[in-house]
Design an enzyme around this catalytic site. Structure first.
Site, PDB file in Angstrom:
ATOM      1  N   GLU A 111       0.827  -1.220   0.000  1.00 19.33           N
ATOM      2  CA  GLU A 111       0.000   0.000   0.000  1.00 19.33           C
ATOM      3  C   GLU A 111       0.858   1.265   0.000  1.00 19.33           C
ATOM      4  O   GLU A 111       0.492   2.267  -0.614  1.00 19.33           O
ATOM      5  CB  GLU A 111      -0.930  -0.017   1.221  1.00 19.33           C
ATOM      6  CG  GLU A 111      -1.999  -1.106   1.111  1.00 19.33           C
ATOM      7  CD  GLU A 111      -2.730  -1.330   2.415  1.00 19.33           C
ATOM      8  OE1 GLU A 111      -2.062  -1.441   3.463  1.00 19.33           O
ATOM      9  OE2 GLU A 111      -3.969  -1.396   2.400  1.00 19.33           O
ATOM     10  N   GLU A 131      -2.951  -9.856   4.317  1.00 11.46           N
ATOM     11  CA  GLU A 131      -3.634  -9.605   5.597  1.00 11.46           C
ATOM     12  C   GLU A 131      -4.659 -10.681   5.924  1.00 11.46           C
ATOM     13  O   GLU A 131      -4.916 -10.964   7.090  1.00 11.46           O
ATOM     14  CB  GLU A 131      -4.326  -8.228   5.583  1.00 11.46           C
ATOM     15  CG  GLU A 131      -3.377  -7.051   5.593  1.00 11.46           C
ATOM     16  CD  GLU A 131      -2.969  -6.564   4.215  1.00 11.46           C
ATOM     17  OE1 GLU A 131      -3.099  -7.334   3.249  1.00 11.46           O
ATOM     18  OE2 GLU A 131      -2.511  -5.408   4.117  1.00 11.46           O
TER      19      GLU A 131
HETATM   20  N1  CAA Z   1       5.619  -7.345  11.376  1.00 12.05           N
HETATM   21  C1  CAA Z   1       6.521  -7.577  12.353  1.00 12.05           C
HETATM   22  N2  CAA Z   1       7.627  -8.330  12.177  1.00 12.05           N
HETATM   23  C2  CAA Z   1       7.811  -8.868  10.961  1.00 12.05           C
HETATM   24  C3  CAA Z   1       6.925  -8.656   9.895  1.00 12.05           C
HETATM   25  C4  CAA Z   1       5.781  -7.851  10.141  1.00 12.05           C
HETATM   26  N3  CAA Z   1       4.885  -7.558   9.179  1.00 12.05           N
HETATM   27  N4  CAA Z   1       7.374  -9.332   8.818  1.00 12.05           N
HETATM   28  C5  CAA Z   1       8.519  -9.919   9.190  1.00 12.05           C
HETATM   29  N5  CAA Z   1       8.785  -9.647  10.477  1.00 12.05           N
HETATM   30  C6  CAA Z   1       9.936 -10.096  11.297  1.00 12.05           C
HETATM   31  C7  CAA Z   1       9.792 -11.559  11.654  1.00 12.05           C
HETATM   32  O1  CAA Z   1       8.967 -11.710  12.806  1.00 12.05           O
HETATM   33  C8  CAA Z   1      11.214 -11.933  11.900  1.00 12.05           C
HETATM   34  O2  CAA Z   1      11.600 -11.452  13.170  1.00 12.05           O
HETATM   35  P1  CAA Z   1      12.451 -12.407  14.176  1.00 12.05           P
HETATM   36  O3  CAA Z   1      13.770 -12.569  13.462  1.00 12.05           O
HETATM   37  O4  CAA Z   1      12.543 -11.590  15.413  1.00 12.05           O
HETATM   38  O5  CAA Z   1      11.693 -13.675  14.303  1.00 12.05           O
HETATM   39  C9  CAA Z   1      11.992 -11.105  10.866  1.00 12.05           C
HETATM   40  O6  CAA Z   1      11.103 -10.040  10.498  1.00 12.05           O
HETATM   41  C10 CAA Z   1      12.343 -11.878   9.615  1.00 12.05           C
HETATM   42  O7  CAA Z   1      11.129 -12.464   9.088  1.00 12.05           O
HETATM   43  P2  CAA Z   1      11.017 -13.996   8.680  1.00 12.05           P
HETATM   44  O8  CAA Z   1      11.905 -14.840   9.512  1.00 12.05           O
HETATM   45  O9  CAA Z   1       9.568 -14.360   8.683  1.00 12.05           O
HETATM   46  O10 CAA Z   1      11.606 -13.942   7.196  1.00 12.05           O
HETATM   47  P3  CAA Z   1      11.259 -14.901   5.974  1.00 12.05           P
HETATM   48  O11 CAA Z   1      12.228 -14.522   4.914  1.00 12.05           O
HETATM   49  O12 CAA Z   1      11.193 -16.326   6.405  1.00 12.05           O
HETATM   50  O13 CAA Z   1       9.766 -14.498   5.501  1.00 12.05           O
HETATM   51  C11 CAA Z   1       8.017 -12.941   4.919  1.00 12.05           C
HETATM   52  C12 CAA Z   1       9.526 -13.228   4.959  1.00 12.05           C
HETATM   53  C13 CAA Z   1       7.338 -13.867   3.886  1.00 12.05           C
HETATM   54  C14 CAA Z   1       7.848 -11.506   4.465  1.00 12.05           C
HETATM   55  C15 CAA Z   1       7.382 -13.169   6.300  1.00 12.05           C
HETATM   56  O14 CAA Z   1       8.161 -12.487   7.265  1.00 12.05           O
HETATM   57  C16 CAA Z   1       5.986 -12.697   6.431  1.00 12.05           C
HETATM   58  O15 CAA Z   1       5.064 -13.359   5.979  1.00 12.05           O
HETATM   59  N6  CAA Z   1       5.765 -11.511   7.062  1.00 12.05           N
HETATM   60  C17 CAA Z   1       4.461 -10.969   7.329  1.00 12.05           C
HETATM   61  C18 CAA Z   1       3.836 -10.407   6.067  1.00 12.05           C
HETATM   62  C19 CAA Z   1       2.441  -9.889   6.344  1.00 12.05           C
HETATM   63  O16 CAA Z   1       1.547 -10.614   6.747  1.00 12.05           O
HETATM   64  N7  CAA Z   1       2.227  -8.575   6.115  1.00 12.05           N
HETATM   65  C20 CAA Z   1       0.962  -7.920   6.345  1.00 12.05           C
HETATM   66  C21 CAA Z   1       0.967  -7.262   7.681  1.00 12.05           C
HETATM   67  S1  CAA Z   1      -0.610  -6.653   8.138  1.00 12.05           S
HETATM   68  C22 CAA Z   1      -0.760  -5.176   7.345  1.00 12.05           C
HETATM   69  O17 CAA Z   1       0.107  -4.723   6.646  1.00 12.05           O
HETATM   70  C23 CAA Z   1      -2.056  -4.463   7.679  1.00 12.05           C
HETATM   71  C24 CAA Z   1      -2.319  -3.212   6.957  1.00 12.05           C
HETATM   72  O18 CAA Z   1      -2.539  -3.169   5.762  1.00 12.05           O
HETATM   73  C25 CAA Z   1      -2.427  -1.979   7.711  1.00 12.05           C
END
Ligand code: CAA
Length: 257
Positions: A111, A131
């Site tokens: 976004e 999401e």
């Molecule tokens: N929020 C907080 N922390 C996050 C994060 C997020 N959105 N995305 C990644 N991180 C953190 C992880 O918790 C991890 O922290 P730790 O090392 O302390 O465990 C670190 O970043 C590295 O992440 P991964 O180990 O998961 O890395 P990966 O390479 O295996 O995976 C990824 C990458 C596919 C992006 C995965 O991290 C993921 O799915 N992240 C979440 C994506 C998501 O759901 N985004 C939407 C959020 S909601 C939103 O955005 C609402 C809105 O519109 C307002």
């Protein structure tokens, strides 16, 4: 002003905002969104700056809103509401913003790219609205701006299935202007920023505003807005200079007046 969660750099007429929470994949916390909004507003006011680039660096653009911060929040949590209020301020920036996207641009990250005016993607860029996997939906335009850009069916697939799309597909859908190798991402973004920065700033500002109107208003209203902006620019020195320079077969010198 100095910021905790972002880096701000100025290169001539270009302001560069780099999201800087690499350990959290640039997750958009309250602090990061606040810093980004305030820095972009500061650059928007800076008379030396004409174009901004928003990037997350080579590895990741932003993996979405900070899930840790939101996990225990209620509907009216001050930080969630405050983050979205700062988020809305980013949509009101008047100078052109180029998103230079490499790696994940997910949820709020996708976004944020959509709030920019041009998106340059690296070959590793991945766009998505996951999401739904968290029991929620996009909250900063992922059901609205995205749908207007890619159409109902692709938006439905991205938002309902939460699948990511790759850079080439994003370009095909009109979500990215250009796909470039990671190592040339910033050069490409800067090249385009410089090109826009050399144009007459008032015309650039009015053009951005008019194109934004196209996404928000019925055609008649948008056409009226465009016509009024077109007339208004006739009172600018740069419009006179641009046309005079063409007739005199020389390069125009724009002053932003
Ligand atoms: N929020 C907080 N922390 C996050 C994060 C997020 N959105 N995305 C990644 N991180 C953190 C992880 O918790 C991890 O922290 P730790 O090392 O302390 O465990 C670190 O970043 C590295 O992440 P991964 O180990 O998961 O890395 P990966 O390479 O295996 O995976 C990824 C990458 C596919 C992006 C995965 O991290 C993921 O799915 N992240 C979440 C994506 C998501 O759901 N985004 C939407 C959020 S909601 C939103 O955005 C609402 C809105 O519109 C307002």
């Amino acid at each position: 002003m100095s910021y905790e969660n972002i880096l701000v750099d100025k290169s001539g007429a270009i302001g560069i905002v780099t999201l800087n929470r690499p350990q959290q994949l640039n997750a958009l916390s309250y602090g990061l969104v606040k810093d980004t909004a305030l820095a972009l507003e500061e650059l928007d006011r800076d008379p030396e700056i004409r174009v901004m680039i928003v990037t997350g660096g080579e590895k990741v653009f932003a993996a979405g809103a900070d899930i840790k911060e939101m996990a225990d929040a209620g509907a009216f949590d001050e930080r969630v509401q405050g983050r979205l209020a700062y988020r809305d301020r980013i949509n009101k920036i008047t100078k052109p913003m180029i998103a230079a996207v490499s790696g994940y641009a997910l949820g709020g990250g996708c976004e944020l790219a959509l709030s920019c005016d041009i998106i340059i993607a690296s070959e590793t860029a991945r766009f998505g609205q996951p999401e739904i996997n968290l029991g929620t939906i996009p909250g900063s335009g992922g059901t609205q701006r995205l749908t207007r850009l890619v159409g109902k069916y692709r938006a439905m697939e991205m938002v309902l299935a939460g699948d990511f799309i790759e850079a080439d597909e994003a370009k095909r859908l009109g979500l990215a202007n250009k796909v470039v190798p990671v190592e040339s991402l910033m050069d490409e973004a800067k090249k385009l920023a410089q090109k826009i920065a050399a144009k007459p700033p008032l015309a650039v500002k009015f053009a951005k505003e008019s194109i934004q109107k196209a996404l928000n208003t019925p055609l008649d209203e948008g056409l009226e807005f465009e016509r009024k902006s077109f007339y208004l620019l006739f009172s600018s020195e740069d419009r006179r200079e641009g046309m005079k320079a063409f007739l005199e077969k020389r390069k125009p010198e724009f002053k932003g007046k």
